[in-house]
Design a protein around this motif. Structure first.
Motif, short mmCIF file in Angstrom:
data_model
loop_
_atom_site.label_atom_id
_atom_site.label_comp_id
_atom_site.label_asym_id
_atom_site.label_seq_id
_atom_site.Cartn_x
_atom_site.Cartn_y
_atom_site.Cartn_z
N GLY A 93 0.67 -1.29 0.02
CA GLY A 93 0.10 0.07 -0.04
C GLY A 93 0.84 1.32 -0.07
O GLY A 93 0.34 2.48 0.02
N LEU A 94 2.25 1.06 -0.01
CA LEU A 94 3.05 2.17 -0.06
C LEU A 94 3.72 2.57 -1.39
O LEU A 94 3.23 1.64 -2.54
CB LEU A 94 4.16 2.05 0.94
N ALA A 95 4.25 3.55 -1.63
CA ALA A 95 5.25 3.57 -2.92
C ALA A 95 6.16 2.53 -3.34
O ALA A 95 6.79 1.91 -2.41
CB ALA A 95 6.06 4.82 -2.92
N PRO A 96 6.14 2.09 -4.48
CA PRO A 96 7.04 1.03 -4.84
C PRO A 96 8.55 1.26 -4.60
O PRO A 96 8.83 2.39 -4.71
CB PRO A 96 6.93 0.87 -6.41
N VAL A 97 9.06 0.30 -4.03
CA VAL A 97 10.59 0.44 -3.49
C VAL A 97 11.51 0.32 -4.49
O VAL A 97 12.31 1.20 -4.36
CB VAL A 97 10.68 -0.46 -2.20
N LYS A 98 11.29 -0.58 -5.41
CA LYS A 98 12.45 -0.95 -6.36
C LYS A 98 12.45 -0.10 -7.47
O LYS A 98 13.40 0.24 -8.19
CB LYS A 98 12.32 -2.21 -6.85
N HIS A 99 11.54 0.72 -7.93
CA HIS A 99 11.37 1.62 -9.05
C HIS A 99 10.31 2.53 -8.91
O HIS A 99 9.44 2.45 -7.99
CB HIS A 99 11.03 0.90 -10.27
N ALA A 100 10.58 3.65 -9.66
CA ALA A 100 9.59 4.71 -9.77
C ALA A 100 8.76 4.24 -10.71
O ALA A 100 8.83 3.59 -11.66
CB ALA A 100 10.17 6.22 -10.33
N VAL A 101 7.26 4.83 -10.41
CA VAL A 101 6.33 4.29 -11.61
C VAL A 101 6.05 5.44 -12.50
O VAL A 101 5.45 5.14 -13.56
CB VAL A 101 4.86 3.91 -10.63
N PHE A 102 6.17 6.83 -12.14
CA PHE A 102 5.74 7.99 -12.96
C PHE A 102 6.78 8.98 -12.89
O PHE A 102 7.51 9.08 -11.96
CB PHE A 102 4.18 8.23 -12.75
N ASP A 103 6.55 9.87 -13.82
CA ASP A 103 7.28 11.07 -13.77
C ASP A 103 6.95 12.10 -13.01
O ASP A 103 6.18 13.00 -13.54
CB ASP A 103 7.81 11.80 -15.19
#
Length: 133
Positions: free
Chosen positions: A52-62
């Motif tokens: 439920g948090l921001a993905p840790v391994k990579h960014a999702v959007f700019d």
């Protein structure tokens, strides 16, 4: 995304979320606080389905607007939409990666590139034609 209460209040999710690999995409809408007003805005949200948090391994959007999805965008879960209230998005994968198209109440369909990382397959996993006997 900054935490806090919207000055207009009443933020809600009114469409079904989409799951691409381990990233859950959903939109929120926040109507204006004015009686009988049709205006408002919302957020495009993307969180790790497991936490439920921001993905840790990579960014999702700019999120920082530099035209690239990179480490400068990591840790973000939401991007504000100020032009109309966002509706149910659609995703298309092409030569330039995956794009999220989100129609809004202003009558436009803006898009943003998204990254969902490597790993489990995304999209249609198989196809079977069913014919009458």
């Amino acid at each position: 995304m900054k935490s806090g209460i919207s000055p207009d209040g009443g933020e809600r999710v009114v469409t079904r979320p989409d799951l691409l690999r381990n990233v859950l995409f959903f939109n929120t809408l926040i109507p204006t606080g004015q009686v009988c007003s049709a205006g408002g805005y919302g957020w495009l949200m993307s969180v790790d389905v497991r936490t439920g948090l921001a993905p840790v391994k990579h960014a999702v959007f700019d999120g920082n607007g530099d035209g690239k999805i990179n480490s400068g965008d990591q840790g973000l879960v939401g991007q504000m939409v100020s032009e109309g209230i966002p509706n149910k998005p659609g995703f298309l994968k092409g030569n330039n990666g995956i794009r999220q198209y989100t129609p809004n109440s202003a009558g436009t369909i803006p898009y943003r590139p998204v990254e969902v990382g490597d790993g489990d397959r995304v999209g249609r996993l198989s196809w079977e034609e069913i014919t009458p006997n």
